[in-house]
Design an enzyme around this catalytic site. Structure first.
Site, PDB file in Angstrom:
ATOM      1  N   SER A 130      54.041  54.705  27.212  1.00  0.00           N
ATOM      2  CA  SER A 130      55.261  55.454  27.487  1.00  0.00           C
ATOM      3  C   SER A 130      55.008  56.955  27.416  1.00  0.00           C
ATOM      4  O   SER A 130      54.212  57.427  26.613  1.00  0.00           O
ATOM      5  CB  SER A 130      56.357  55.093  26.485  1.00  0.00           C
ATOM      6  OG  SER A 130      57.517  55.860  26.726  1.00  0.00           O
ATOM      7  N   LYS A 185      57.389  47.608  23.954  1.00  0.00           N
ATOM      8  CA  LYS A 185      57.627  48.597  25.015  1.00  0.00           C
ATOM      9  C   LYS A 185      58.934  48.293  25.745  1.00  0.00           C
ATOM     10  O   LYS A 185      59.687  49.198  26.127  1.00  0.00           O
ATOM     11  CB  LYS A 185      56.459  48.590  26.000  1.00  0.00           C
ATOM     12  CG  LYS A 185      56.652  49.480  27.253  1.00  0.00           C
ATOM     13  CD  LYS A 185      56.921  50.932  26.888  1.00  0.00           C
ATOM     14  CE  LYS A 185      56.722  51.882  28.060  1.00  0.00           C
ATOM     15  NZ  LYS A 185      57.454  51.597  29.270  1.00  0.00           N
ATOM     16  N   HIS A 188      61.679  49.494  23.586  1.00  0.00           N
ATOM     17  CA  HIS A 188      61.671  50.960  23.731  1.00  0.00           C
ATOM     18  C   HIS A 188      62.460  51.373  24.966  1.00  0.00           C
ATOM     19  O   HIS A 188      63.319  52.256  24.915  1.00  0.00           O
ATOM     20  CB  HIS A 188      60.228  51.465  23.835  1.00  0.00           C
ATOM     21  CG  HIS A 188      60.091  52.866  24.365  1.00  0.00           C
ATOM     22  ND1 HIS A 188      60.232  53.162  25.711  1.00  0.00           N
ATOM     23  CD2 HIS A 188      59.847  54.036  23.747  1.00  0.00           C
ATOM     24  CE1 HIS A 188      60.078  54.465  25.883  1.00  0.00           C
ATOM     25  NE2 HIS A 188      59.848  55.015  24.715  1.00  0.00           N
ATOM     26  N   ASN A 189      62.197  50.712  26.081  1.00  0.00           N
ATOM     27  CA  ASN A 189      62.883  51.069  27.319  1.00  0.00           C
ATOM     28  C   ASN A 189      64.369  50.737  27.257  1.00  0.00           C
ATOM     29  O   ASN A 189      65.201  51.459  27.802  1.00  0.00           O
ATOM     30  CB  ASN A 189      62.234  50.349  28.508  1.00  0.00           C
ATOM     31  CG  ASN A 189      60.937  51.014  28.927  1.00  0.00           C
ATOM     32  OD1 ASN A 189      60.264  51.646  28.122  1.00  0.00           O
ATOM     33  ND2 ASN A 189      60.569  50.861  30.177  1.00  0.00           N
ATOM     34  N   GLU A 192      65.903  53.399  25.378  1.00  0.00           N
ATOM     35  CA  GLU A 192      65.927  54.552  26.292  1.00  0.00           C
ATOM     36  C   GLU A 192      67.162  54.495  27.195  1.00  0.00           C
ATOM     37  O   GLU A 192      67.852  55.504  27.391  1.00  0.00           O
ATOM     38  CB  GLU A 192      64.645  54.548  27.125  1.00  0.00           C
ATOM     39  CG  GLU A 192      64.550  55.605  28.206  1.00  0.00           C
ATOM     40  CD  GLU A 192      63.339  55.372  29.094  1.00  0.00           C
ATOM     41  OE1 GLU A 192      63.484  55.414  30.324  1.00  0.00           O
ATOM     42  OE2 GLU A 192      62.242  55.120  28.541  1.00  0.00           O
TER      43      GLU A 192
END
Length: 484
Positions: A130, A185, A188-189, A192
Site C-alpha cells: 500500500s 491489505k 486496510h482498503n 480506507e
C-alpha cells in the site's frame, strides 16, 4: 553489477517500475520482465539505465538470472493473470524457490495458490503493498503472508524498502499463513473506504450546509491535520481543496461526482457478512460509491423529489469543532469494526495475527497512515487480548467525550437533508454496541411465529431453545436451528 539478481519482478507498470527502483536504491540487483517485452527495453534504456538491473526477454531468462533460492515477485492484474504466471513459473523453478504476488488479490485466491504452490515443493507469498506509486518508490507499507519458511528469505529486502516510523521500525512484518497478508491489505482498503467517506461527508456538510467554498475548507483541513486527525488522507484533502484550475477556481468542484472502486471495499463488506461481523461503516461507504455511480438517475430524482433544504442556524465555528469530533469518533468506530473483522477471521482461518504490529505496519507508507494508529498499537500493547477497540480506556474516553458533538452533527445533517451515511451508521453502531438489550427478542419471536425458528429465554441457560404455538393452529414441531 552482480552477475545474478537478488530478486526478480514481473510487471513493469507504475507500481512495479517504482518498486524495483526502490529495491535498487537500497543496494539490490533486480531482474525485470514484462509480458510486453518492449516495456523491458524502454525501462532499461530509461529510468533503469546505468543501474543494477538485469533485463529479461523471457521468463526463462528471468529465472536463470536469479540467485538461489530464487525470489520472483509479480505485480500484475489480479485474477487469471496471476494464475497464468504461476503455471508458467512452476516448471522453471526448483524446490525452495519463492513466488510472490504483490498485487491486490482477493485473499481466498491466495489461500488456494499457497496450497497449490507448496504442493509443487515451492514457497508462496501473498503480500499487500500500500502507498500508491509514491509509496512504491519511497517506501510503502508491506503486509506479507503465505509460506512461513519464505519470510526469512525475503525479510531483509521487504523491510529495507518499506516505510519506516519515527524510531526506524519498518512498516513491514510477517502477517501470517496463506492468505493472511492479502486479507490484512483488504481490511486496510476497507478502512480506507471508510476514512474517505467520512471526510467526504465533512466536505459536503461544510459546502452545502455552511456555504463554505473549497479554499475556506482548505484552511479547516490544514488545521485538522495539525491535531488528532493528522493523517495522509486529511493532508491530501487539504491540498486538493487548495488546487486551482486554469481559471483560478477550485478544480475539485469541476470533477464529476461519480466514484469508482476496484472491489477491495466490497470484498471487505462481503467477508464481514459471511462471518457475521457488523462492519456497518465500511459497508455504507461502499454503498455510497454505488449511489454516486447512479448519476443520471440521481439527476432525474433531483427534479422529481423534494426534501428539506439546508438552512443552518447556529454557530458556524462551533459546528466545525463538532465536525472534527464527529470525524474522529466515526474513525474510531471504523477501526473498531475493522479489527473486529480481523479477530473473527483469525479464528476462522487459524491465523495468528499481531494486531498491534498491524497498526504499526499502517503507521507509514500506506493510504490510511495517521497519528491515530499509534494509539491502536498502544491499546494492543497494553492488552493483547483486547476484544474491541471501544473497550480500551483511551478509545472509550475519546468516543464518549466526542459523542455530544457527533450527535449534533448527525442530527443537524438529517434535519437539513444532507446525507451522512458513514457518520450516522457509526453512531448507530456505537449506540447498539453499548446497549445490553436490543429489540432482537421481538425479531426472534417474529421468526418463531412465521417459521418456527425457535428462541432462547432470558430465564433459561444459553443454548436451550423453545418454540411457541403462537396461533393455536400450529404444532410442536420446530425448524432446525442454524446460523448463516
Amino acid at each position: 553489477m552482480k552477475k545474478k539478481a537478488d530478486i526478480g519482478l514481473i510487471g513493469l507498470a507504475v507500481m512495479g517500475e517504482n518498486l524495483v527502483l526502490n529495491m535498487e536504491s537500497k543496494g539490490y540487483t533486480v531482474a525485470v520482465y514484462n509480458r510486453t517485452v518492449e516495456k523491458v527495453d524502454n525501462f532499461m534504456n530509461g529510468r533503469g539505465k546505468g543501474k543494477n538491473f538485469i533485463g529479461a526477454q523471457s521468463l526463462e531468462q528471468l529465472v536463470d538470472s536469479l540467485e538461489k533460492p530464487r525470489k520472483v515477485m509479480m505485480l500484475v492484474k489480479a485474477g487469471a493473470p496471476v494464475d497464468s504466471f504461476i503455471e508458467q513459473l512452476v516448471p522453471l523453478l526448483e524446490p525452495g524457490d519463492i513466488i510472490i504476488d504483490g498485487g491486490n488479490t482477493h485473499f481466498p485466491d491466495t489461500v488456494r495458490r499457497t496450497k497449490y504452490v507448496e504442493s509443487k515443493g515451492l514457497l508462496y507469498v501473498g503480500s499487500g503493498v500500500s502507498g500508491g506509486e509514491e509509496g512504491a518508490l519511497t517506501g510503502p507499507s508491506i503486509m506479507p503472508g503465505g509460506s512461513p519458511a519464505a519470510w526469512p528469505l525475503i525479510k531483509d529486502i521487504f523491510q529495507s524498502i518499506s516505510a519506516k516510523v519515527e524510531d526506524g521500525t519498518p512498516c513491514c512484518d510477517w502477517v501470517g499463513e496463506d492468505g493472511a497478508g492479502h486479507f490484512v491489505k483488504m481490511v486496510h482498503n476497507g478502512i480506507e473506504y471508510g476514512d474517505m467517506q467520512i471526510i467526504n461527508e465533512a466536505y459536503h456538510l461544510m459546502k452545502e450546509l455552511l456555504g463554505m467554498d473549497a479554499f475556506e475548507q482548505h484552511d479547516v483541513f490544514k488545521k485538522w491535520n495539525e491535531g488528532k486527525l493528522d493523517s495522509y488522507l486529511i493532508e491530501i484533502t487539504r491540498d486538493i481543496l487548495a488546487y486551482k484550475d486554469e481559471d483560478g477556481s477550485p478544480l475539485v468542484e469541476k470533477i464529476l461526482d461519480t466514484a469508482g472502486q476496484k472491489g477491495t471495499g466490497k470484498w471487505t463488506a462481503v467477508t464481514a457478512l459471511d462471518l457475521g461481523i457488523p462492519l456497518t461503516l465500511i459497508a455504507e461507504s461502499v454503498y455510497s460509491r454505488c449511489l454516486s455511480a447512479q448519476k443520471d438517475l440521481r439527476v432525474k430524482a433531483s427534479k422529481a423529489l423534494t426534501g428539506t433544504k439546508p438552512n443552518f442556524i447556529g454557530d458556524k465555528e462551533q459546528f466545525i469543532n463538532d465536525l472534527e469530533e464527529a470525524i474522529y469518533a466515526s474513525k474510531i468506530i471504523s477501526y473498531a469494526q475493522g479489527y473486529d473483522l480481523m479477530m473473527e477471521s483469525a479464528k476462522e482461518y487459524n491465523w495468528n495475527l499481531n494486531y498491534g504490529g498491524i497498526a504499526l505496519m499502517w503507521r507509514g507508507g500506506c493510504i490510511i497512515r495517521s497519528r491515530f494508529l499509534g494509539d491502536i498499537k498502544t491499546a494492543f500493547d497494553n492488552n493483547p487480548k483486547l476484544e474491541n477497540l471501544l473497550l480500551d480506556p483511551f478509545f472509550k474516553e475519546a468516543v464518549e467525550s466526542a459523542q455530544e458533538s457527533w450527535r449534533r452533527v448527525c442530527a443537524t445533517a438529517m434535519l437539513n437533508g444532507i446525507p451522512v451515511p458513514a457518520m450516522t451508521s457509526a453512531l448507530a453502531y456505537f449506540d447498539g454496541f453499548r446497549n445490553d438489550r436490543l429489540p432482537a427478542n421481538l425479531l426472534q419471536a417474529q421468526r418463531d411465529y412465521f417459521g418456527a425458528h425457535q428462541y432462547e429465554r432470558i430465564d433459561k441457560p444459553r443454548g436451550e431453545f423453545f418454540h411457541t404455538d403462537w396461533t393455536g393452529r400450529g404444532g410442536s414441531t420446530a425448524s432446525t436451528m442454524y446460523d448463516v
